[in-house]
Scaffold this active site. Sequence first.
Site, PDB file in Angstrom:
ATOM      1  CG  ASP A   1      -2.070   0.974   1.113  1.00 48.36           C
ATOM      2  OD1 ASP A   1      -3.217   0.520   1.036  1.00 48.36           O
ATOM      3  OD2 ASP A   1      -1.815   2.200   1.084  1.00 48.36           O
TER       4      ASP A   1
ATOM      5  CG  ASN B   1     -12.313  -0.804   4.023  1.00 48.11           C
ATOM      6  OD1 ASN B   1     -12.689  -1.244   5.107  1.00 48.11           O
ATOM      7  ND2 ASN B   1     -11.158  -0.175   3.888  1.00 48.11           N
TER       8      ASN B   1
ATOM      9  CD  GLN C   1     -14.840  -0.485  -2.432  1.00 49.73           C
ATOM     10  OE1 GLN C   1     -16.014  -0.692  -2.098  1.00 49.73           O
ATOM     11  NE2 GLN C   1     -14.243  -1.109  -3.432  1.00 49.73           N
TER      12      GLN C   1
ATOM     13  CB  VAL D   1      -9.313   1.874  -4.817  1.00 50.14           C
ATOM     14  CG1 VAL D   1      -9.011   1.346  -6.218  1.00 50.14           C
ATOM     15  CG2 VAL D   1      -8.312   2.969  -4.431  1.00 50.14           C
TER      16      VAL D   1
ATOM     17  CG  HIS E   1      -8.688  -3.063  -2.240  1.00 50.51           C
ATOM     18  ND1 HIS E   1      -9.647  -2.375  -2.963  1.00 50.51           N
ATOM     19  CD2 HIS E   1      -8.537  -2.380  -1.081  1.00 50.51           C
ATOM     20  CE1 HIS E   1     -10.046  -1.324  -2.279  1.00 50.51           C
ATOM     21  NE2 HIS E   1      -9.397  -1.298  -1.114  1.00 50.51           N
TER      22      HIS E   1
ATOM     23  CG  HIS F   1      -6.808  -3.009   3.189  1.00 52.74           C
ATOM     24  ND1 HIS F   1      -6.079  -1.854   2.983  1.00 52.74           N
ATOM     25  CD2 HIS F   1      -8.040  -2.756   2.686  1.00 52.74           C
ATOM     26  CE1 HIS F   1      -6.843  -0.950   2.390  1.00 52.74           C
ATOM     27  NE2 HIS F   1      -8.040  -1.463   2.204  1.00 52.74           N
TER      28      HIS F   1
HETATM   29  P1  AMP Z   1      -9.758   1.337   0.475  1.00 56.17           P
HETATM   30  O1  AMP Z   1      -9.838   2.622   1.238  1.00 56.17           O
HETATM   31  O2  AMP Z   1     -10.164   0.117   1.257  1.00 56.17           O
HETATM   32  O3  AMP Z   1     -10.475   1.435  -0.858  1.00 56.17           O
HETATM   33  O4  AMP Z   1      -8.221   1.094   0.173  1.00 56.17           O
HETATM   34  C1  AMP Z   1      -7.555   1.650  -0.905  1.00 56.17           C
HETATM   35  C2  AMP Z   1      -6.101   1.608  -0.572  1.00 56.17           C
HETATM   36  O5  AMP Z   1      -5.366   1.779  -1.757  1.00 56.17           O
HETATM   37  C3  AMP Z   1      -5.636   2.702   0.399  1.00 56.17           C
HETATM   38  O6  AMP Z   1      -5.066   2.097   1.551  1.00 56.17           O
HETATM   39  C4  AMP Z   1      -4.610   3.479  -0.413  1.00 56.17           C
HETATM   40  O7  AMP Z   1      -3.531   3.930   0.363  1.00 56.17           O
HETATM   41  C5  AMP Z   1      -4.188   2.461  -1.449  1.00 56.17           C
HETATM   42  N1  AMP Z   1      -3.655   2.993  -2.696  1.00 56.17           N
HETATM   43  C6  AMP Z   1      -4.197   3.966  -3.467  1.00 56.17           C
HETATM   44  N2  AMP Z   1      -3.441   4.156  -4.564  1.00 56.17           N
HETATM   45  C7  AMP Z   1      -2.409   3.278  -4.478  1.00 56.17           C
HETATM   46  C8  AMP Z   1      -1.292   2.987  -5.313  1.00 56.17           C
HETATM   47  N3  AMP Z   1      -1.080   3.639  -6.467  1.00 56.17           N
HETATM   48  N4  AMP Z   1      -0.431   2.021  -4.918  1.00 56.17           N
HETATM   49  C9  AMP Z   1      -0.633   1.354  -3.764  1.00 56.17           C
HETATM   50  N5  AMP Z   1      -1.674   1.572  -2.943  1.00 56.17           N
HETATM   51  C10 AMP Z   1      -2.555   2.521  -3.291  1.00 56.17           C
END
Ligand code: AMP
Length: 120
Positions: A38, A93, A100, A102, A106, A108
């Site tokens: 991350d 999430n 969430q 993204v 995914h 974590h």
């Molecule tokens: P969520 O909030 O559960 O959707 O998690 C999305 C995660 O993606 C967050 O912890 C971000 O820090 C991570 N994230 C966003 N962009 C990137 C990236 N380019 N490379 C690695 N992690 C990322």
Amino acid sequence: MADAAATPPNDTIFGRILRGEIPCDQVYADEHCLAFRDVAPQAPVHILVIPREPVVNLAEAGDQHQQLLGHLLLVAARVARQEGLSGFRTVINSGEEAGQTVFHLHVHVIGGRPLAWPPG
Ligand code: AMP
């Protein structure tokens, strides 16, 4: 990336990582998924395991994803082992209200420090 409905899954930042358009710190890959660190780690180890198939989140997953979902969890445990973690937390999430950001499914994998419960 606020609105899941307005963002086709392939256009998320994770879609771009899967297509090799932007770099990631990869720790594991196979034909079904990719795992990478991350970019904003919440613990000494913070890895994301994502399917190559652009599923939006757990709420949008269907029966056809049963095997894939099991695989993602087994890969989460595998990368935790690979990182030498004796204990770790997995978080998925689903939806904005759950945090969430993204909209490409995914898992974590978080560890390397004591983790409080309940989460925020
Ligand atoms: P969520 O909030 O559960 O959707 O998690 C999305 C995660 O993606 C967050 O912890 C971000 O820090 C991570 N994230 C966003 N962009 C990137 C990236 N380019 N490379 C690695 N992690 C990322």
